[in-house]
Design a protein around this motif. Structure first.
Motif, PDB file in Angstrom:
ATOM      1  N   MET A   1       7.240   4.940  -6.812  1.00  0.00           N
ATOM      2  CA  MET A   1       6.577   4.247  -5.630  1.00  0.00           C
ATOM      3  C   MET A   1       7.750   4.076  -4.518  1.00  0.00           C
ATOM      4  SD  MET A   1       3.659   1.501  -5.119  1.00  0.00           S
ATOM      5  CE  MET A   1       4.790  -0.159  -4.954  1.00  0.00           C
ATOM      6  N   GLU A   3       9.057   2.484  -0.467  1.00  0.00           N
ATOM      7  CA  GLU A   3       8.543   1.220   0.006  1.00  0.00           C
ATOM      8  C   GLU A   3       7.461   1.491   1.185  1.00  0.00           C
ATOM      9  OE1 GLU A   3      11.634  -0.553   2.293  1.00  0.00           O
ATOM     10  OE2 GLU A   3      12.973  -0.269   0.650  1.00  0.00           O
ATOM     11  N   GLY A   5       4.645   2.477   0.464  1.00  0.00           N
ATOM     12  CA  GLY A   5       3.553   2.459  -0.353  1.00  0.00           C
ATOM     13  C   GLY A   5       2.758   3.761  -0.570  1.00  0.00           C
ATOM     14  N   VAL A  12      -0.829   3.131  -1.864  1.00  0.00           N
ATOM     15  CA  VAL A  12      -1.104   1.933  -2.362  1.00  0.00           C
ATOM     16  C   VAL A  12      -1.449   0.672  -1.464  1.00  0.00           C
ATOM     17  CG1 VAL A  12       0.023   0.120  -4.019  1.00  0.00           C
ATOM     18  CG2 VAL A  12       0.668   2.527  -4.106  1.00  0.00           C
ATOM     19  N   ARG A  14      -2.953  -2.198  -2.293  1.00  0.00           N
ATOM     20  CA  ARG A  14      -2.548  -3.429  -3.008  1.00  0.00           C
ATOM     21  C   ARG A  14      -2.366  -3.293  -4.679  1.00  0.00           C
ATOM     22  NH1 ARG A  14      -5.836  -6.212   0.020  1.00  0.00           N
ATOM     23  NH2 ARG A  14      -4.370  -7.943  -0.225  1.00  0.00           N
ATOM     24  N   ARG A  15      -1.926  -4.183  -5.402  1.00  0.00           N
ATOM     25  CA  ARG A  15      -1.605  -3.993  -6.744  1.00  0.00           C
ATOM     26  C   ARG A  15      -3.046  -3.778  -7.378  1.00  0.00           C
ATOM     27  NH1 ARG A  15       0.357  -8.993  -9.709  1.00  0.00           N
ATOM     28  NH2 ARG A  15       1.704  -8.950  -7.964  1.00  0.00           N
ATOM     29  N   GLY A  16      -3.035  -2.526  -8.069  1.00  0.00           N
ATOM     30  CA  GLY A  16      -4.214  -1.903  -8.814  1.00  0.00           C
ATOM     31  C   GLY A  16      -5.161  -1.118  -7.835  1.00  0.00           C
ATOM     32  N   VAL A  18      -5.200   1.929  -5.587  1.00  0.00           N
ATOM     33  CA  VAL A  18      -4.545   3.122  -4.932  1.00  0.00           C
ATOM     34  C   VAL A  18      -5.579   3.907  -4.190  1.00  0.00           C
ATOM     35  CG1 VAL A  18      -2.988   5.175  -5.612  1.00  0.00           C
ATOM     36  CG2 VAL A  18      -2.768   2.731  -6.661  1.00  0.00           C
ATOM     37  N   THR A 101      -1.547   2.624   5.645  1.00  0.00           N
ATOM     38  CA  THR A 101      -1.330   1.650   4.661  1.00  0.00           C
ATOM     39  C   THR A 101      -1.238   0.264   5.087  1.00  0.00           C
ATOM     40  OG1 THR A 101       0.176   3.263   3.575  1.00  0.00           O
ATOM     41  CG2 THR A 101       0.245   0.803   2.779  1.00  0.00           C
ATOM     42  N   ARG A 105      -4.316  -2.630   4.137  1.00  0.00           N
ATOM     43  CA  ARG A 105      -3.678  -3.722   3.665  1.00  0.00           C
ATOM     44  C   ARG A 105      -4.045  -5.057   4.314  1.00  0.00           C
ATOM     45  NH1 ARG A 105       2.573  -2.542   1.855  1.00  0.00           N
ATOM     46  NH2 ARG A 105       1.930  -1.225  -0.022  1.00  0.00           N
TER      47      ARG A 105
END
Length: 147
Positions: A1, A3, A5, A12, A14-16, A18, A101, A105
Motif C-alpha cells: 500500500m 501513502e 491510499g 483504501v 479506511r482500515r478494513g 477498500v 481518497t 475519507r
C-alpha cells in the motif's frame, strides 16, 4: 500500500474498507492549458468516477453517511473527481485518485462527539462582574464633574 491510499489499483478509504479497482471508472480527454507540441494529441485530463450509492464494497452505514455528506457532489449516486493540472496523464491519475481518497475519507469519517454544555464557574462570573464594575468606574471618572 502507498501513502496515497492505493492497494493494487484500489482505494483504501479506511482500515478494513477498500474500494477495488473494478469499481472505479476512468475517462481521459484532452486537457486545456499549456502542453507544447503534445497538447493536441495527449489525453492528459483525467475523470475518475465511483458509484458511492451502489457500491458493494462500502458497508451500509458508511455508504449512507457518504451519500448524505456528498449529496451536492453526486450525480445519480456517482462521485466524479477531475484532475488536469499536470501535463502527464500519469500524474493526473495520481492526483485524481488522491482526491477521491480524501473525499471518501472525509465523507465517511465519524461524527465528532456531542458537546456537553457547561456552566460558567463562580470565579469566572465574579471576575466578569468585577471587570464590568471597574470599566464603569473608569467611564464615570471620564465624565464631567457634577456641580
Amino acid at each position: 500500500m502507498t501513502e496515497s491510499g492505493e492497494l493494487e489499483g484500489g482505494v483504501v478509504v479506511r482500515r478494513g474498507v477498500v474500494v477495488p479497482a473494478r469499481e472505479l471508472r476512468w475517462r481521459f480527454s484532452r486537457s486545456s492549458g499549456p502542453g507544447g507540441q503534445g497538447v493536441n494529441t495527449t489525453d492528459s485530463r483525467v475523470e475518475l468516477s465511483f458509484d458511492v450509492g451502489g457500491s458493494p464494497s462500502l458497508p451500509d452505514d458508511l455508504r449512507e453517511r457518504a451519500v448524505d455528506r456528498l449529496g451536492g457532489r453526486l450525480v445519480d449516486g456517482v462521485l466524479t473527481v477531475v484532475a488536469s493540472e499536470h501535463r502527464s496523464q500519469l500524474r493526473n491519475r495520481e492526483a485524481a485518485r488522491e482526491r477521491l481518497t480524501r473525499a471518501l475519507r472525509a465523507a465517511t469519517a465519524a461524527d465528532p462527539p456531542a458537546r456537553r454544555p457547561t456552566r460558567p464557574t463562580k470565579g469566572s462570573q465574579r471576575r466578569r462582574v468585577d471587570a464590568k464594575i471597574r470599566r464603569g468606574a473608569v467611564k464615570r471618572l471620564r465624565s464631567r464633574p457634577e456641580e
